[in-house]
Motif scaffolding. Sequence first.
Motif, PDB file in Angstrom:
ATOM      1  N   VAL A 147       3.580   7.469 -21.820  1.00  9.78           N
ATOM      2  CA  VAL A 147       4.050   7.655 -20.455  1.00  9.78           C
ATOM      3  C   VAL A 147       2.893   7.596 -19.466  1.00  9.78           C
ATOM      4  N   ILE A 148       1.694   8.039 -19.869  1.00  5.54           N
ATOM      5  CA  ILE A 148       0.543   7.887 -18.984  1.00  5.54           C
ATOM      6  C   ILE A 148       0.225   6.407 -18.797  1.00  5.54           C
ATOM      7  N   GLY A 149       0.299   5.633 -19.894  1.00  2.00           N
ATOM      8  CA  GLY A 149       0.069   4.193 -19.790  1.00  2.00           C
ATOM      9  C   GLY A 149       1.064   3.521 -18.857  1.00  2.00           C
ATOM     10  N   LEU A 150       2.350   3.826 -19.017  1.00  2.00           N
ATOM     11  CA  LEU A 150       3.362   3.243 -18.129  1.00  2.00           C
ATOM     12  C   LEU A 150       3.158   3.684 -16.684  1.00  2.00           C
ATOM     13  N   SER A 151       2.788   4.940 -16.489  1.00  3.13           N
ATOM     14  CA  SER A 151       2.554   5.438 -15.127  1.00  3.13           C
ATOM     15  C   SER A 151       1.382   4.715 -14.474  1.00  3.13           C
ATOM     16  N   MET A 152       0.346   4.424 -15.257  1.00 12.25           N
ATOM     17  CA  MET A 152      -0.796   3.682 -14.715  1.00 12.25           C
ATOM     18  C   MET A 152      -0.389   2.274 -14.323  1.00 12.25           C
ATOM     19  N   LEU A 153       0.471   1.640 -15.122  1.00 14.94           N
ATOM     20  CA  LEU A 153       0.956   0.310 -14.763  1.00 14.94           C
ATOM     21  C   LEU A 153       1.790   0.365 -13.483  1.00 14.94           C
ATOM     22  N   ALA A 154       2.617   1.394 -13.354  1.00 10.63           N
ATOM     23  CA  ALA A 154       3.424   1.542 -12.142  1.00 10.63           C
ATOM     24  C   ALA A 154       2.528   1.759 -10.923  1.00 10.63           C
ATOM     25  N   LEU A 155       1.497   2.595 -11.071  1.00  8.30           N
ATOM     26  CA  LEU A 155       0.563   2.818  -9.963  1.00  8.30           C
ATOM     27  C   LEU A 155      -0.161   1.524  -9.607  1.00  8.30           C
ATOM     28  N   ALA A 156      -0.521   0.734 -10.611  1.00  9.09           N
ATOM     29  CA  ALA A 156      -1.173  -0.550 -10.350  1.00  9.09           C
ATOM     30  C   ALA A 156      -0.268  -1.457  -9.532  1.00  9.09           C
ATOM     31  N   ALA A 157       1.040  -1.441  -9.842  1.00 11.32           N
ATOM     32  CA  ALA A 157       1.985  -2.294  -9.113  1.00 11.32           C
ATOM     33  C   ALA A 157       2.167  -1.842  -7.669  1.00 11.32           C
ATOM     34  N   LEU A 158       1.987  -0.545  -7.411  1.00 10.66           N
ATOM     35  CA  LEU A 158       2.246   0.007  -6.078  1.00 10.66           C
ATOM     36  C   LEU A 158       0.971   0.338  -5.316  1.00 10.66           C
ATOM     37  N   PRO A 217      10.632  10.298 -20.802  1.00 15.07           N
ATOM     38  CA  PRO A 217      11.126   9.357 -19.801  1.00 15.07           C
ATOM     39  C   PRO A 217      10.134   9.247 -18.645  1.00 15.07           C
ATOM     40  N   VAL A 218       9.939   8.036 -18.121  1.00 17.78           N
ATOM     41  CA  VAL A 218       8.777   7.784 -17.283  1.00 17.78           C
ATOM     42  C   VAL A 218       8.995   8.023 -15.792  1.00 17.78           C
ATOM     43  N   LEU A 219      10.219   7.958 -15.294  1.00 16.25           N
ATOM     44  CA  LEU A 219      10.436   7.965 -13.841  1.00 16.25           C
ATOM     45  C   LEU A 219       9.790   9.164 -13.135  1.00 16.25           C
ATOM     46  N   PRO A 220      10.016  10.410 -13.567  1.00 19.62           N
ATOM     47  CA  PRO A 220       9.380  11.531 -12.846  1.00 19.62           C
ATOM     48  C   PRO A 220       7.865  11.468 -12.878  1.00 19.62           C
ATOM     49  N   TRP A 221       7.299  10.956 -13.976  1.00 17.29           N
ATOM     50  CA  TRP A 221       5.836  10.894 -14.092  1.00 17.29           C
ATOM     51  C   TRP A 221       5.246   9.842 -13.163  1.00 17.29           C
ATOM     52  N   ILE A 222       6.021   8.813 -12.837  1.00 20.85           N
ATOM     53  CA  ILE A 222       5.561   7.858 -11.826  1.00 20.85           C
ATOM     54  C   ILE A 222       5.397   8.577 -10.483  1.00 20.85           C
ATOM     55  N   GLY A 223       6.341   9.451 -10.159  1.00 24.34           N
ATOM     56  CA  GLY A 223       6.206  10.235  -8.938  1.00 24.34           C
ATOM     57  C   GLY A 223       4.974  11.113  -8.954  1.00 24.34           C
ATOM     58  N   VAL A 224       4.662  11.717 -10.104  1.00 23.26           N
ATOM     59  CA  VAL A 224       3.505  12.607 -10.206  1.00 23.26           C
ATOM     60  C   VAL A 224       2.205  11.824 -10.037  1.00 23.26           C
ATOM     61  N   ILE A 225       2.079  10.660 -10.686  1.00 21.62           N
ATOM     62  CA  ILE A 225       0.829   9.910 -10.583  1.00 21.62           C
ATOM     63  C   ILE A 225       0.642   9.363  -9.172  1.00 21.62           C
ATOM     64  N   LEU A 226       1.733   9.013  -8.486  1.00 19.44           N
ATOM     65  CA  LEU A 226       1.624   8.571  -7.092  1.00 19.44           C
ATOM     66  C   LEU A 226       1.108   9.703  -6.212  1.00 19.44           C
ATOM     67  N   LEU A 227       1.622  10.904  -6.409  1.00 22.11           N
ATOM     68  CA  LEU A 227       1.160  12.038  -5.617  1.00 22.11           C
ATOM     69  C   LEU A 227      -0.291  12.382  -5.940  1.00 22.11           C
ATOM     70  N   GLY A 228      -0.690  12.188  -7.196  1.00 26.83           N
ATOM     71  CA  GLY A 228      -2.089  12.392  -7.543  1.00 26.83           C
ATOM     72  C   GLY A 228      -2.992  11.421  -6.803  1.00 26.83           C
ATOM     73  N   TYR A 229      -2.584  10.176  -6.728  1.00 28.79           N
ATOM     74  CA  TYR A 229      -3.368   9.169  -6.004  1.00 28.79           C
ATOM     75  C   TYR A 229      -3.442   9.521  -4.520  1.00 28.79           C
ATOM     76  N   VAL A 230      -2.320   9.946  -3.963  1.00 28.23           N
ATOM     77  CA  VAL A 230      -2.290  10.335  -2.550  1.00 28.23           C
ATOM     78  C   VAL A 230      -3.220  11.526  -2.297  1.00 28.23           C
ATOM     79  N   ALA A 231      -3.322  12.417  -3.269  1.00 26.97           N
ATOM     80  CA  ALA A 231      -4.167  13.613  -3.116  1.00 26.97           C
ATOM     81  C   ALA A 231      -5.637  13.334  -3.364  1.00 26.97           C
TER      82      ALA A 231
END
Length: 418
Positions: A147-158, A217-231
């Motif tokens: 899920v960390i790997g998928l979250s990193m890919l999602a952050l890369a896309a956004l 499941p990855v969806l909530p973790w995408i939200g967490v990694i986005l907020l981490g980047y924002v912070a």
Amino acid sequence: MNSNISSNPSLSANIAEQASSPTLGRSRINSIDMMRGAVMLIMLLDHARERFFFHMQVSDPMDLSSTSWGLFLSRFAAHFCAPVFVFLTGVSAWLYANRSHGEPRSARMFLIKRGLFLIALEILVINFSNLSWMVSYYTLWLQVIWVIGLSMLALAALIKLPRPWMAVLGLAIVFGHNLLTPIGFQPNEWAYSLWTILHDRGYLISEGALRVKVSYPVLPWIGVILLGYVAGPIFSQKSNGNPLEASQRQQTLLKLGISCWGLFAVLRGFNLYGETLPWQAGANFGETLMSVVNLTKYPPSLSFLLVTLGGMFFCLVAFERHFASDGKADGSLARVGHWLSVFGSVPMFFYILHLYVLLLLYTLAKFTFGANHGEFYGVNSIGWVWLIAALLAVGLYYPVKRFSQYKKNSTQAWIKYL
């Protein structure tokens, strides 16, 4: 046997290490390493529990009628691991892209390469630590590394989104995904596989020689990694071109922690929103408190994330104020801080190492003493699990420290992945 490496975590230390520099405030970077190190040791405890106390399984949320205080606290502590690592991965990605010296750089390819690396590692390396070598098939568990790997890919896309938009999207996901709980699909329906990956924990393949289960499941973790980047700017050396004092960062983190726990108190206290299982009054205060903080992890509910991320913000302040060697820490606290930062400096190496050490110890124990709890070998008290974890923490410290030193001195690119 499902070792359900479920409480765990892993690995953005390589990003933070590359983001740091001699001019960057070391107490700040050290506090991130300390935070990572602390949750790595909590993860060690949880995985020791899963190896040697698996005959006393816990559900999600936990069944309080059959869960002792010691077992509850052990499992509850492990709840902090995944949110801390996913959030700090977002923070570290921002630090990588926005160096304190030189021009900003893109983190997209960095995130893509490491995201794919983590997914491959989950499938090819981590899962083999779950094997029961006496069976003809096993289940491929897609868990926290996945899920960390998928979250990193999602952050890369956004990553090109403006930070305000990213903040809105991250908050919408974290605060809104509980509204999706009533949605579900059967295995024979077209959206089942996609929804299992995004929101509903379940099997992608439930029969045959190779079963595949999505535990995270990855969806909530995408939200967490986005907020981490924002912070990320909170941990920067400068804000809007001006020096950022440690006191400013700490005040911001304290406000975030208070906001998270305050909102949790309101939403959870009145059973308004954010958790699928309402709390109930118990026979005493302790039982009531257990019910209040008995939260859903798969996928992580809003209440789960408010408690764990709020606790992380408070811990980051405490580590920077009281445990940093270049801060106001006394000798003993500074040594504890250094000890934690060693574990946090090479989390991937520690993660893989401790899984296989636990597998080896469990195999030897079962071979020597035999299965004493059905098909499993296990200890009879959660206290023994704490002792096993403590002894392993001491025993693993020196190889982890040696590898951390080797990594810092190495010029080989691949070594940074560990």
